[in-house]
Scaffold this active site. Structure first.
Site, PDB file in Angstrom:
ATOM      1  N   CYS A   2       0.868  -1.172   0.000  1.00 44.43           N
ATOM      2  CA  CYS A   2       0.000   0.000   0.000  1.00 44.43           C
ATOM      3  C   CYS A   2       0.906   1.223   0.000  1.00 44.43           C
ATOM      4  O   CYS A   2       2.105   1.105   0.223  1.00 44.43           O
ATOM      5  CB  CYS A   2      -0.857   0.052   1.258  1.00 44.43           C
ATOM      6  SG  CYS A   2      -1.859  -1.413   1.506  1.00 44.43           S
ATOM      7  N   ARG A  27       1.279   1.576  -6.009  1.00 48.50           N
ATOM      8  CA  ARG A  27       1.443   0.599  -4.933  1.00 48.50           C
ATOM      9  C   ARG A  27       0.111  -0.054  -4.538  1.00 48.50           C
ATOM     10  O   ARG A  27       0.085  -0.936  -3.677  1.00 48.50           O
ATOM     11  CB  ARG A  27       2.035   1.278  -3.690  1.00 48.50           C
ATOM     12  CG  ARG A  27       3.379   1.937  -3.942  1.00 48.50           C
ATOM     13  CD  ARG A  27       3.854   2.661  -2.704  1.00 48.50           C
ATOM     14  NE  ARG A  27       4.128   1.738  -1.628  1.00 48.50           N
ATOM     15  CZ  ARG A  27       5.288   1.134  -1.442  1.00 48.50           C
ATOM     16  NH1 ARG A  27       6.286   1.348  -2.266  1.00 48.50           N
ATOM     17  NH2 ARG A  27       5.458   0.315  -0.437  1.00 48.50           N
ATOM     18  N   TRP A  70      -3.819  -1.620  -1.208  1.00 47.35           N
ATOM     19  CA  TRP A  70      -3.782  -2.873  -1.986  1.00 47.35           C
ATOM     20  C   TRP A  70      -4.197  -3.939  -0.975  1.00 47.35           C
ATOM     21  O   TRP A  70      -3.430  -4.298  -0.087  1.00 47.35           O
ATOM     22  CB  TRP A  70      -2.373  -3.115  -2.506  1.00 47.35           C
ATOM     23  CG  TRP A  70      -2.204  -4.443  -3.175  1.00 47.35           C
ATOM     24  CD1 TRP A  70      -1.694  -5.577  -2.615  1.00 47.35           C
ATOM     25  CD2 TRP A  70      -2.518  -4.783  -4.511  1.00 47.35           C
ATOM     26  NE1 TRP A  70      -1.698  -6.594  -3.530  1.00 47.35           N
ATOM     27  CE2 TRP A  70      -2.194  -6.135  -4.706  1.00 47.35           C
ATOM     28  CE3 TRP A  70      -3.068  -4.064  -5.584  1.00 47.35           C
ATOM     29  CZ2 TRP A  70      -2.376  -6.794  -5.916  1.00 47.35           C
ATOM     30  CZ3 TRP A  70      -3.249  -4.726  -6.792  1.00 47.35           C
ATOM     31  CH2 TRP A  70      -2.903  -6.068  -6.941  1.00 47.35           C
ATOM     32  N   ASN A  96       1.105   0.122   6.082  1.00 41.20           N
ATOM     33  CA  ASN A  96       1.509  -0.719   4.949  1.00 41.20           C
ATOM     34  C   ASN A  96       2.252  -1.908   5.535  1.00 41.20           C
ATOM     35  O   ASN A  96       3.215  -1.717   6.277  1.00 41.20           O
ATOM     36  CB  ASN A  96       2.421   0.077   4.005  1.00 41.20           C
ATOM     37  CG  ASN A  96       3.057  -0.807   2.947  1.00 41.20           C
ATOM     38  OD1 ASN A  96       2.459  -1.780   2.508  1.00 41.20           O
ATOM     39  ND2 ASN A  96       4.264  -0.462   2.541  1.00 41.20           N
ATOM     40  N   GLY A  97       1.800  -3.126   5.201  1.00 43.22           N
ATOM     41  CA  GLY A  97       2.467  -4.322   5.724  1.00 43.22           C
ATOM     42  C   GLY A  97       1.418  -5.321   6.168  1.00 43.22           C
ATOM     43  O   GLY A  97       0.243  -5.220   5.794  1.00 43.22           O
ATOM     44  N   GLU A 476       9.755 -21.408 -17.691  1.00 43.46           N
ATOM     45  CA  GLU A 476       9.523 -20.027 -17.263  1.00 43.46           C
ATOM     46  C   GLU A 476      10.665 -19.122 -17.730  1.00 43.46           C
ATOM     47  O   GLU A 476      10.437 -17.994 -18.185  1.00 43.46           O
ATOM     48  CB  GLU A 476       9.361 -19.994 -15.731  1.00 43.46           C
ATOM     49  CG  GLU A 476       9.211 -18.630 -15.092  1.00 43.46           C
ATOM     50  CD  GLU A 476       8.017 -17.832 -15.605  1.00 43.46           C
ATOM     51  OE1 GLU A 476       7.149 -18.374 -16.305  1.00 43.46           O
ATOM     52  OE2 GLU A 476       7.985 -16.617 -15.309  1.00 43.46           O
ATOM     53  N   LYS A 480      10.108 -15.884 -20.160  1.00 48.14           N
ATOM     54  CA  LYS A 480      10.528 -14.517 -19.811  1.00 48.14           C
ATOM     55  C   LYS A 480      11.367 -13.928 -20.927  1.00 48.14           C
ATOM     56  O   LYS A 480      11.155 -12.800 -21.356  1.00 48.14           O
ATOM     57  CB  LYS A 480      11.380 -14.505 -18.542  1.00 48.14           C
ATOM     58  CG  LYS A 480      10.809 -14.416 -17.185  1.00 48.14           C
ATOM     59  CD  LYS A 480       9.679 -13.533 -16.872  1.00 48.14           C
ATOM     60  CE  LYS A 480       8.367 -13.945 -17.480  1.00 48.14           C
ATOM     61  NZ  LYS A 480       7.323 -14.370 -16.664  1.00 48.14           N
ATOM     62  N   GLU A 483       9.332 -13.212 -24.238  1.00 46.51           N
ATOM     63  CA  GLU A 483       8.324 -12.153 -24.230  1.00 46.51           C
ATOM     64  C   GLU A 483       8.919 -10.756 -24.133  1.00 46.51           C
ATOM     65  O   GLU A 483       8.343  -9.810 -24.656  1.00 46.51           O
ATOM     66  CB  GLU A 483       7.225 -12.381 -23.185  1.00 46.51           C
ATOM     67  CG  GLU A 483       7.630 -12.270 -21.756  1.00 46.51           C
ATOM     68  CD  GLU A 483       6.494 -12.602 -20.796  1.00 46.51           C
ATOM     69  OE1 GLU A 483       5.339 -12.303 -21.108  1.00 46.51           O
ATOM     70  OE2 GLU A 483       6.771 -13.161 -19.732  1.00 46.51           O
ATOM     71  N   HIS A 499      15.416 -35.895 -28.309  1.00 45.94           N
ATOM     72  CA  HIS A 499      14.328 -36.456 -29.118  1.00 45.94           C
ATOM     73  C   HIS A 499      13.866 -35.483 -30.199  1.00 45.94           C
ATOM     74  O   HIS A 499      12.760 -35.624 -30.711  1.00 45.94           O
ATOM     75  CB  HIS A 499      13.160 -36.860 -28.218  1.00 45.94           C
ATOM     76  CG  HIS A 499      13.519 -37.947 -27.259  1.00 45.94           C
ATOM     77  ND1 HIS A 499      13.775 -39.240 -27.657  1.00 45.94           N
ATOM     78  CD2 HIS A 499      13.715 -37.936 -25.919  1.00 45.94           C
ATOM     79  CE1 HIS A 499      14.095 -39.976 -26.606  1.00 45.94           C
ATOM     80  NE2 HIS A 499      14.071 -39.197 -25.533  1.00 45.94           N
ATOM     81  N   LYS A 594      -1.175  -7.218 -19.621  1.00 43.89           N
ATOM     82  CA  LYS A 594      -0.963  -7.740 -18.266  1.00 43.89           C
ATOM     83  C   LYS A 594      -2.066  -8.708 -17.862  1.00 43.89           C
ATOM     84  O   LYS A 594      -1.827  -9.703 -17.212  1.00 43.89           O
ATOM     85  CB  LYS A 594      -0.878  -6.568 -17.287  1.00 43.89           C
ATOM     86  CG  LYS A 594      -0.551  -6.973 -15.857  1.00 43.89           C
ATOM     87  CD  LYS A 594       0.894  -7.438 -15.731  1.00 43.89           C
ATOM     88  CE  LYS A 594       1.225  -7.935 -14.352  1.00 43.89           C
ATOM     89  NZ  LYS A 594       2.362  -8.883 -14.394  1.00 43.89           N
TER      90      LYS A 594
HETATM   91  C1  F6R Z   1       4.091 -14.032 -18.521  1.00 42.98           C
HETATM   92  C2  F6R Z   1       2.780 -13.599 -18.096  1.00 42.98           C
HETATM   93  C3  F6R Z   1       1.596 -14.355 -18.596  1.00 42.98           C
HETATM   94  C4  F6R Z   1       0.609 -14.577 -17.437  1.00 42.98           C
HETATM   95  C5  F6R Z   1      -0.699 -15.227 -17.954  1.00 42.98           C
HETATM   96  C6  F6R Z   1      -1.642 -15.540 -16.821  1.00 42.98           C
HETATM   97  O1  F6R Z   1       5.087 -13.232 -17.989  1.00 42.98           O
HETATM   98  O2  F6R Z   1       2.655 -12.664 -17.374  1.00 42.98           O
HETATM   99  O3  F6R Z   1       1.969 -15.573 -19.152  1.00 42.98           O
HETATM  100  O4  F6R Z   1       1.224 -15.399 -16.488  1.00 42.98           O
HETATM  101  O5  F6R Z   1      -1.330 -14.352 -18.856  1.00 42.98           O
HETATM  102  O6  F6R Z   1      -1.962 -14.395 -16.103  1.00 42.98           O
HETATM  103  P1  F6R Z   1      -2.610 -14.493 -14.658  1.00 42.98           P
HETATM  104  O7  F6R Z   1      -1.590 -15.072 -13.745  1.00 42.98           O
HETATM  105  O8  F6R Z   1      -2.992 -13.091 -14.311  1.00 42.98           O
HETATM  106  O9  F6R Z   1      -3.795 -15.403 -14.795  1.00 42.98           O
END
Ligand code: F6R
Length: 599
Positions: A2, A27, A70, A96-97, A476, A480, A483, A499, A594
C-alpha cells in the site's frame, strides 16, 4: 503493498496528501483515505481510487495522513479503507504491511468495537488503550509496535496532539524535510515536488514529526538518521530508482516472499497454518485428485506445485492449460479439487476452466494476488499470494510467491491427510523461511549476470533445460526471455532434448541448464555434454559446491526443493538484461497485455 503519506507544516495538508497519494497509486489503488487532525479528527475514506474520494472544499487543517490500499486482509470496501480509527474516533492510523498476530492482539481488547476486517484497525485500538493509560502519542505508538509481529510502516495522528508519529519494520518509510513542513511517505515519489531532503527510517525506528522538526527513537533512545539529497527525478522515483518496473519487481522478491509466508508458519512449532483454507479434513482425506488450471507463468507455478503436492501429500495431481481444460471422464466430482492460479484473478481462460469445474459440482480453490478479483469472488475458497501490485507485463515476483503459496498448500494438505513426513516437512518449512535471503543473494549478483547477458545477447536462439522442479523453471526462463527480448527461446525437459530439439543446437545457441538440487542434475549433466559437443555454450545454475565444466556457472545456496526458485531469479535477470541490451520496451512488450480477459 500500500502507499502511505503524512504531512505536518504551515500549509493546508489536504492537497499535499491527495497529490502524494496519486503518486503512490502504483502501490495499490482499490481504496483510499485521509485523516486530518487539529483539535478534532476528520476522516474521509472509501473504496475506489484517490480521485474518487469525496472531500470537502475547505479543509484548514495543516496536519494529516493518507493511504492508498492494496487489499490483503479484507475486501476493498469503505469500511476496510484506511485510515482506521479507535472507538473514540480520536486516533487515526495508516499502515503498509501485514500484522501477523492481529487476531491475538484483538483478543486483548474485548471492550473495543471493531468496524473493519483489516489487520490494521487493531493498532488504532491499542494506541487508544495506551493513551487512556496517560502516555503521549509517541510513547503509545512505541509501546504498541513492541507488541506487533509482522511488517509495518505506520503513520498515526490523534485529535488534540500536535504531530505525526511514524514507525517501521520490514516495510519502507521515508521522512521528507521540507521548507514548509515535514512528511512521511512509502517512498520518495510524492516528496520530490516539495523537497529532495530525506532520511530513511530503519527497522524499529519510531519518528515524531512536528512543524519544526523530526526526532527519531529506537528502543527508547534518541537516534540520528542522516538527511540525504535525492538525485532522482519524479519518474525514476516511481520505479524506486530502477529503469523498469520489471527490474524493480524482480528486486522486490525477498519482500514479496516474506509477505507470502507472514503469519502462515507457526514460529515455534514450524507448522504451516494456512488459515484462509476452509477445506475440511474429511474432504481432503477422501480426495482422489487435485487438478491445477492456469495460463502462462501461473501455469509454470502450477507445474511446480503439482510436483510438491504429489511428493508431500501422496495425492494424484494434474496441471492443465486453463484454455484446454475439460472435466474429463472417470472422475468423482466429490473427490476432486480444482485449483486455479492467477496473478490477476481475471484471466478469462482460467475463469472459464473454474466455472466449468464448478458446474460439474467440483469444489474450486483460487490462488491469486488480487483481492476482490473475479476469481476471488467466484471460487469456493481463496488464498492470496500477497506479492503486491505487479505492473511490468512480464510476471516475476508473483511466480515466486505463487510457488511458495502452493508449497504451503501442499504442506497443509499433506498434514491434514496425515501423510506428512515430519523431517521432510520441517526441512521444507526451514527452506521457505530461508528463501528470501537466498533470493537476495542472487539479486546481489545482478552485475555479474548483466555481464553474461550482454556477452550472449547476440545468440540466434536460447534453450533452457531442466528436470523435475527444474523443468517448470526452464519453461519459465524461456517464456521470460521470449516475451521481453523477442528472441527465439524454448524450454524443454532436459531428457527431451535428444528427441528432436537437439537438431537446433549450434555454437550460436546458448543453453541455460538448471542443475540444482531437486532437478536430478546428475542426469542433466549428460544433456549438457550433448549440447557442448555440438559447440553450444552452457550457462549452468548449479547447487552449492557442484563442480562442472561450463562456459558460465552460477551457484545457488543449499535450499533443497526450492533451489530451482533461486535459479529462476538468475534467469529473470538474464532475460531482463538481454532485452535491455536490445533496447526493448521491457514493461510493455509488443502484442501482450498484463491481464488477458478474452478467451
Ligand atoms: C508471462 C505472463 C503471462 C501470465 C498469464 C496468466 O510473464 O505474465 O503468461 O502469467 O497471462 O496471467 P494471470 O496469472 O494473471 O492469470
Amino acid at each position: 503493498m500500500c502507499g502511505i503519506i503524512g504531512y505536518i507544516g504551515d500549509s493546508e495538508a489536504r492537497p499535499r496528501l491527495v497529490a502524494g497519494l496519486q503518486r503512490l497509486e502504483y502501490r495499490g489503488y482499490d481504496s483510499a483515505g485521509i485523516a486530518l487532525a487539529d483539535e478534532e479528527l476528520s476522516v474521509f475514506k472509501q473504496a475506489g481510487t484517490v480521485g474518487d474520494l469525496d472531500l470537502p472544499v475547505e479543509t484548514p487543517q495543516t496536519c494529516g495522513i493518507g493511504h492508498t490500499r492494496w487489499s490483503t486482509h479484507g475486501k476493498p470496501t469503505d469500511a476496510n479503507a484506511h485510515p482506521h480509527t479507535d472507538c473514540s474516533g480520536r486516533v487515526a492510523v495508516v499502515h503498509n504491511g501485514i500484522i501477523a498476530n492481529y487476531d491475538e492482539l484483538r483478543e486483548t481488547l474485548p471492550d473495543h468495537r471493531f468496524r473493519s476486517e483489516t489487520d490494521t484497525e487493531v493498532v488504532a485500538h491499542l494506541v487508544e488503550a495506551e493513551l487512556e493509560a496517560g502516555v503521549d502519542l509517541r510513547a503509545a505508538v512505541a509501546a504498541v509496535v513492541d507488541r506487533i509481529e509482522g511488517s509495518y510502516a505506520l503513520g498515526v495522528v490523534a485529535a488534540g496532539y500536535d504531530g505525526i508519529v511514524a514507525a517501521r519494520r520490514n516495510s519502507p518509510l521515508v521522512v521528507g524535510h521540507g521548507a514548509d513542513g515535514n512528511f512521511i511517505a512509502s517512498d520518495v515519489t510524492p516528496l520530490l515536488e516539495h523537497t529532495r531532503s530525506v532520511s530513511y527510517l530503519e527497522d524499529g525506528d519510531v519518528a515524531h514529526l512536528t512543524r519544526d522538526g523530526v526526532t527519531v527513537h529506537q528502543d527508547g533512545a534518541l537516534v540520528d538518521r542522516a538527511v540525504t539529497t535525492v538525485e532522482w527525478d519524479a519518474d525514476a522515483a516511481e520505479k524506486g530508482g530502477y529503469d523498469h518496473y520489471m527490474l524493480k519487481e524482480i528486486h522486490e522478491q525477498p519482500t514479496a516472499l516474506r509477505q507470502a509466508i507472514a503469519g502462515r508458519i507457526d514460529p515455534i512449532e514450524g507448522r504451516v497454518e494456512l488459515d484462509d483454507l476452509s477445506l475440511s479434513d474429511d474432504f481432503l482425506a477422501g480426495i482422489d485428485e487435485v487438478q491445477f488450471v492456469a495460463c502462462g507463468t501461473s501455469y509454470h507455478a502450477c507445474m511446480y506445485g503439482k510436483q510438491l503436492l504429489e511428493e508431500l501429500a501422496d495425492v494424484r495431481a494434474t496441471v492443465e492449460f486453463a484454455s484446454e481444460y475439460d472435466v474429463g471422464s472417470g472422475r468423482d466430482p466429490e473427490r476432486t479439487l480444482v485449483v486455479g492460479v492467477s496473478q490477476s484473478g481475471e484471466t478469462a481462460d482460467t475463469l472459464r476452466a473454474l466455472r466449468t469445474a464448478s458446474r460439474s459440482g467440483i469444489r474450486t480453490l483460487g490462488v491469486t494476488n488480487t483481492v476482490g478479483s473475479t476469481m476471488a469472488r467466484e471460487c469456493d475458497d481463496v488464498v492470496y499470494i500477497r506479492a503486491g501490485p505487479e505492473i511490468g507485463v512480464a510476471a516475476t515476483k508473483t511466480f515466486a510467491s505463487q510457488v511458495v503459496v502452493l508449497a504451503l498448500f501442499a504442506l497443509t494438505v499433506a498434514e491434514r491427510r496425515s501423510e506428512l513426513d515430519a523431517t521432510v516437512g520441517r526441512e521444507l518449512v526451514e527452506h521457505l523461511q530461508d528463501l528470501p535471503g537466498a533470493v537476495q543473494g542472487a539479486l546481489d549478483r545482478d552485475d555479474a549476470i548483466e555481464e553474461v547477458a550482454v556477452a550472449y545477447a547476440a545468440g540466434e536462439a536460447f534453450f533452457f533445460i531442466g528436470r523435475r522442479f527444474g523443468n517448470p523453471v526452464a519453461l519459465e526462463g524461456a517464456l521470460k526471455l521470449k516475451e521481453i527480448s523477442y528472441d527465439h527461446a524454448e524450454g524443454f525437459p532436459a531428457g527431451e532434448l535428444k528427441h528432436g530439439p537437439l537438431a537446433l543446437v549450434t555454437e550460436g545457441t546458448p543453453v541455460l541448464a538448471i542443475l540444482t538440487d531437486g532437478t536430478r542434475p546428475e542426469e542433466t549433466r549428460n544433456n549438457v555434454k550433448e549440447v557442448q559437443s555440438r559447440g553450444a555454450p552452457v550457462i549452468a545454475l548449479t547447487g552449492a559446491g557442484q563442480d562442472g565444466d561450463y562456459e558460465v556457472g552460477f551457484e545457488v545456496p543449499e535450499l533443497g526443493l526450492l533451489e530451482p526458485l533461486v535459479a529462476n531469479v538468475y534467469l529473470q535477470l538474464f532475460a531482463y538484461h538481454v532485452a535491455d541490451d536490445k533496447g526493448r520496451a521491457i514493461d510493455r512488450p509488443r502484442n501482450l497485455a498484463k491481464s488477458v480477459t478474452v478467451e
